[in-house]
Design a protein around this motif. Structure first.
Motif, mmCIF file in Angstrom:
data_model
loop_
_atom_site.group_PDB
_atom_site.id
_atom_site.type_symbol
_atom_site.label_atom_id
_atom_site.label_comp_id
_atom_site.label_asym_id
_atom_site.label_seq_id
_atom_site.Cartn_x
_atom_site.Cartn_y
_atom_site.Cartn_z
ATOM 1 N N ILE A 52 -28.232 5.059 47.089
ATOM 2 C CA ILE A 52 -28.278 6.381 47.708
ATOM 3 C C ILE A 52 -28.744 7.430 46.698
ATOM 4 O O ILE A 52 -28.300 7.454 45.549
ATOM 5 N N SER A 53 -29.641 8.294 47.150
ATOM 6 C CA SER A 53 -30.155 9.380 46.322
ATOM 7 C C SER A 53 -30.390 10.591 47.204
ATOM 8 O O SER A 53 -30.355 10.503 48.433
ATOM 9 N N ALA A 54 -30.626 11.736 46.579
ATOM 10 C CA ALA A 54 -30.860 12.967 47.333
ATOM 11 C C ALA A 54 -31.816 13.865 46.566
ATOM 12 O O ALA A 54 -31.994 13.721 45.348
ATOM 13 N N THR A 55 -32.437 14.792 47.276
ATOM 14 C CA THR A 55 -33.373 15.712 46.641
ATOM 15 C C THR A 55 -32.664 16.675 45.697
ATOM 16 O O THR A 55 -33.268 17.186 44.754
ATOM 17 N N PRO B 24 -22.831 18.999 41.126
ATOM 18 C CA PRO B 24 -21.969 18.150 40.299
ATOM 19 C C PRO B 24 -20.609 17.957 40.970
ATOM 20 O O PRO B 24 -19.971 18.917 41.413
ATOM 21 N N GLY B 25 -20.181 16.698 41.082
ATOM 22 C CA GLY B 25 -18.923 16.395 41.749
ATOM 23 C C GLY B 25 -19.075 16.160 43.232
ATOM 24 O O GLY B 25 -18.133 15.709 43.889
ATOM 25 N N SER B 26 -20.255 16.444 43.757
ATOM 26 C CA SER B 26 -20.534 16.216 45.181
ATOM 27 C C SER B 26 -21.890 15.522 45.311
ATOM 28 O O SER B 26 -22.772 15.969 46.041
ATOM 29 N N GLU B 27 -22.032 14.430 44.561
ATOM 30 C CA GLU B 27 -23.289 13.709 44.525
ATOM 31 C C GLU B 27 -23.536 12.961 45.835
ATOM 32 O O GLU B 27 -22.644 12.816 46.670
ATOM 33 N N ALA B 28 -24.755 12.452 45.968
ATOM 34 C CA ALA B 28 -25.160 11.773 47.199
ATOM 35 C C ALA B 28 -24.262 10.582 47.523
ATOM 36 O O ALA B 28 -23.965 10.313 48.695
ATOM 37 N N GLU B 29 -23.794 9.859 46.496
ATOM 38 C CA GLU B 29 -22.977 8.671 46.724
ATOM 39 C C GLU B 29 -21.644 8.984 47.397
ATOM 40 O O GLU B 29 -20.964 8.080 47.898
ATOM 41 N N GLU B 30 -21.260 10.255 47.425
ATOM 42 C CA GLU B 30 -19.990 10.625 48.039
ATOM 43 C C GLU B 30 -19.962 10.346 49.539
ATOM 44 O O GLU B 30 -18.894 10.270 50.140
ATOM 45 N N GLY C 125 -11.380 14.716 44.842
ATOM 46 C CA GLY C 125 -12.761 15.153 44.943
ATOM 47 C C GLY C 125 -13.138 15.654 46.321
ATOM 48 O O GLY C 125 -12.321 15.685 47.239
ATOM 49 N N THR C 126 -14.407 16.024 46.475
ATOM 50 C CA THR C 126 -14.865 16.619 47.731
ATOM 51 C C THR C 126 -15.141 15.578 48.807
ATOM 52 O O THR C 126 -15.087 15.869 49.993
ATOM 53 N N ASN C 127 -15.483 14.339 48.406
ATOM 54 C CA ASN C 127 -15.815 13.271 49.343
ATOM 55 C C ASN C 127 -16.914 13.698 50.318
ATOM 56 O O ASN C 127 -16.840 13.435 51.529
ATOM 57 N N LYS C 128 -17.924 14.349 49.796
ATOM 58 C CA LYS C 128 -19.076 14.740 50.596
ATOM 59 C C LYS C 128 -20.247 15.038 49.670
ATOM 60 O O LYS C 128 -20.062 15.378 48.501
ATOM 61 N N TRP C 129 -21.441 14.874 50.208
ATOM 62 C CA TRP C 129 -22.641 15.296 49.493
ATOM 63 C C TRP C 129 -22.878 16.769 49.772
ATOM 64 O O TRP C 129 -22.862 17.208 50.912
ATOM 65 N N SER D 144 -25.724 19.647 48.714
ATOM 66 C CA SER D 144 -27.005 19.898 48.068
ATOM 67 C C SER D 144 -26.981 21.246 47.354
ATOM 68 O O SER D 144 -26.071 22.059 47.535
ATOM 69 N N LEU D 145 -28.010 21.484 46.583
ATOM 70 C CA LEU D 145 -28.140 22.770 45.892
ATOM 71 C C LEU D 145 -28.805 23.822 46.757
ATOM 72 O O LEU D 145 -28.689 25.022 46.487
ATOM 73 N N SER D 146 -29.530 23.368 47.782
ATOM 74 C CA SER D 146 -30.265 24.307 48.625
ATOM 75 C C SER D 146 -30.596 23.660 49.965
ATOM 76 O O SER D 146 -30.329 22.471 50.184
ATOM 77 N N VAL D 147 -31.208 24.437 50.840
ATOM 78 C CA VAL D 147 -31.682 23.982 52.144
ATOM 79 C C VAL D 147 -33.168 24.330 52.241
ATOM 80 O O VAL D 147 -33.539 25.463 51.907
ATOM 81 N N PRO D 148 -34.030 23.402 52.652
ATOM 82 C CA PRO D 148 -33.756 22.057 53.167
ATOM 83 C C PRO D 148 -33.414 21.060 52.070
ATOM 84 O O PRO D 148 -33.636 21.326 50.885
ATOM 85 N N ALA D 149 -32.905 19.908 52.496
ATOM 86 C CA ALA D 149 -32.556 18.842 51.562
ATOM 87 C C ALA D 149 -32.551 17.514 52.311
ATOM 88 O O ALA D 149 -32.340 17.469 53.525
ATOM 89 N N THR D 150 -32.755 16.439 51.563
ATOM 90 C CA THR D 150 -32.834 15.103 52.159
ATOM 91 C C THR D 150 -31.984 14.128 51.368
ATOM 92 O O THR D 150 -31.980 14.148 50.134
ATOM 93 N N ILE D 151 -31.265 13.266 52.088
ATOM 94 C CA ILE D 151 -30.499 12.189 51.463
ATOM 95 C C ILE D 151 -31.089 10.872 51.937
ATOM 96 O O ILE D 151 -31.443 10.712 53.101
ATOM 97 N N THR D 152 -31.238 9.921 50.995
ATOM 98 C CA THR D 152 -31.956 8.674 51.276
ATOM 99 C C THR D 152 -31.083 7.469 50.970
ATOM 100 O O THR D 152 -30.437 7.413 49.923
ATOM 101 N N LEU D 153 -31.093 6.493 51.886
ATOM 102 C CA LEU D 153 -30.421 5.209 51.708
ATOM 103 C C LEU D 153 -31.492 4.125 51.664
ATOM 104 O O LEU D 153 -32.367 4.081 52.536
ATOM 105 N N GLU D 154 -31.411 3.231 50.662
ATOM 106 C CA GLU D 154 -32.409 2.176 50.509
ATOM 107 C C GLU D 154 -31.722 0.832 50.309
ATOM 108 O O GLU D 154 -30.673 0.738 49.661
ATOM 109 N N TRP D 155 -32.346 -0.215 50.863
ATOM 110 C CA TRP D 155 -31.817 -1.567 50.759
ATOM 111 C C TRP D 155 -32.874 -2.504 50.198
ATOM 112 O O TRP D 155 -34.049 -2.441 50.594
ATOM 113 N N LYS D 156 -32.465 -3.386 49.284
ATOM 114 C CA LYS D 156 -33.372 -4.405 48.761
ATOM 115 C C LYS D 156 -33.659 -5.448 49.826
ATOM 116 O O LYS D 156 -34.778 -5.926 49.955
ATOM 117 N N LYS D 157 -32.624 -5.804 50.603
ATOM 118 C CA LYS D 157 -32.783 -6.759 51.691
ATOM 119 C C LYS D 157 -32.928 -5.985 52.996
ATOM 120 O O LYS D 157 -32.031 -5.235 53.378
#
Length: 251
Positions: free
Chosen positions: A45-48, A52-58, A81-85, A87-100
């Motif tokens: 998981i990654s995001a644009t 800090p403390g509210s990263e995409a993996e949350e 913790g916040t248990n949420k992503w 972002s620093l601004s709007v718009p923003a995108t969060i991405t999930l990727e799978w090897k399989k």
């Protein structure tokens, strides 16, 4: 074949019910999302952007809200913790990727609706000033799109677009039978906040979207510290928004 009187004696049934409650956006003490069908738990998981403390993996922390702090749960009963992503601004995108590659039957999103903020019927002016009544909460995502990337492709295609959202939980049955290596949520507007907030993302493959998951035989608690609650209160972390209650944990 299980009666209400015997549920407590069946650990697998109790676990399954607890997991369904979590999927329904409930909070269960000592429990986090361990649904083996949820492919988001296996994604990179990654995001644009992220605070800090509210990263995409949350979004896959397993707990869809913050319940720590002086007015929250005791240490050992929940994740800090916040248990949420956020972002620093709007718009923003969060991405999930799978090897399989996977199929995508259902996508579930939990947005921030400021559960910490008082919202009730009252005639007291001091309470009315604390509420945002009759309109969406500013922190809630308003306009967004779910995009997917097919196996062997580098292009993203929009599977669903939503405008004027004000709800906390959204379940989208996409029923995409092709195989995909990526999914992203692109947020283009909120209901007022200058940050995008997503508490949880779940992704279920085709044919595995039913309720009440079956507990794997080898499943272990990934967070043993949740099993030993103490009387010590967790130290709340600072929030990253212009609409945060001073002493109430953000949810």
């Amino acid at each position: 074949g299980i009666t209400p009187q015997t549920i407590a004696e069946n650990a697998e049934a109790v676990w399954s019910i607890q997991q369904q409650l979590l999927r329904d956006d409930q909070f269960v003490i000592h429990q986090i999302n361990q649904d083996p069908r949820d492919m988001a738990l296996k994604a990179k998981i990654s995001a644009t952007s992220e605070n800090p403390g509210s990263e995409a993996e949350e979004v896959i922390s397993g707990q869809s809200r913050a319940v720590y702090g002086p007015n929250g749960c005791l240490t050992g009963q929940c994740l800090p913790g916040t248990n949420k992503w956020i972002s620093l601004s709007v718009p923003a995108t969060i991405t999930l990727e799978w090897k399989k590659p996977i199929t995508i039957g259902e996508v579930q999103l939990i947005f921030d609706t400021a559960l910490w903020r008082c919202l009730t019927f009252t005639i007291k002016p001091q309470n009315q000033k604390k509420m945002i009544w009759g309109r969406p909460q500013p922190e809630t995502v308003k306009d967004y799109a779910i995009q997917v990337r097919a196996e062997g492709s580098s292009q993203w295609h929009t599977a669903l677009s939503v405008q004027e959202n004000y709800q906390r939980k959204r379940v989208h049955e996409l029923n995409l039978s092709e195989r995909y290596t990526g999914l992203q949520v692109e947020v283009t507007a909120t209901n007022g906040s200058d940050e995008v907030r997503i508490c949880e993302i779940r992704v279920y493959p085709m044919g595995q979207t039913g309720k009440f998951p079956t507990k794997p035989a080898d499943l272990k608690c990934p967070l043993p510290q949740l099993m030993e609650p103490t009387l010590q209160l967790a130290t709340p972390k600072p929030s990253h928004t212009w609409l945060t209650g001073p002493e109430i944990p953000t949810a």
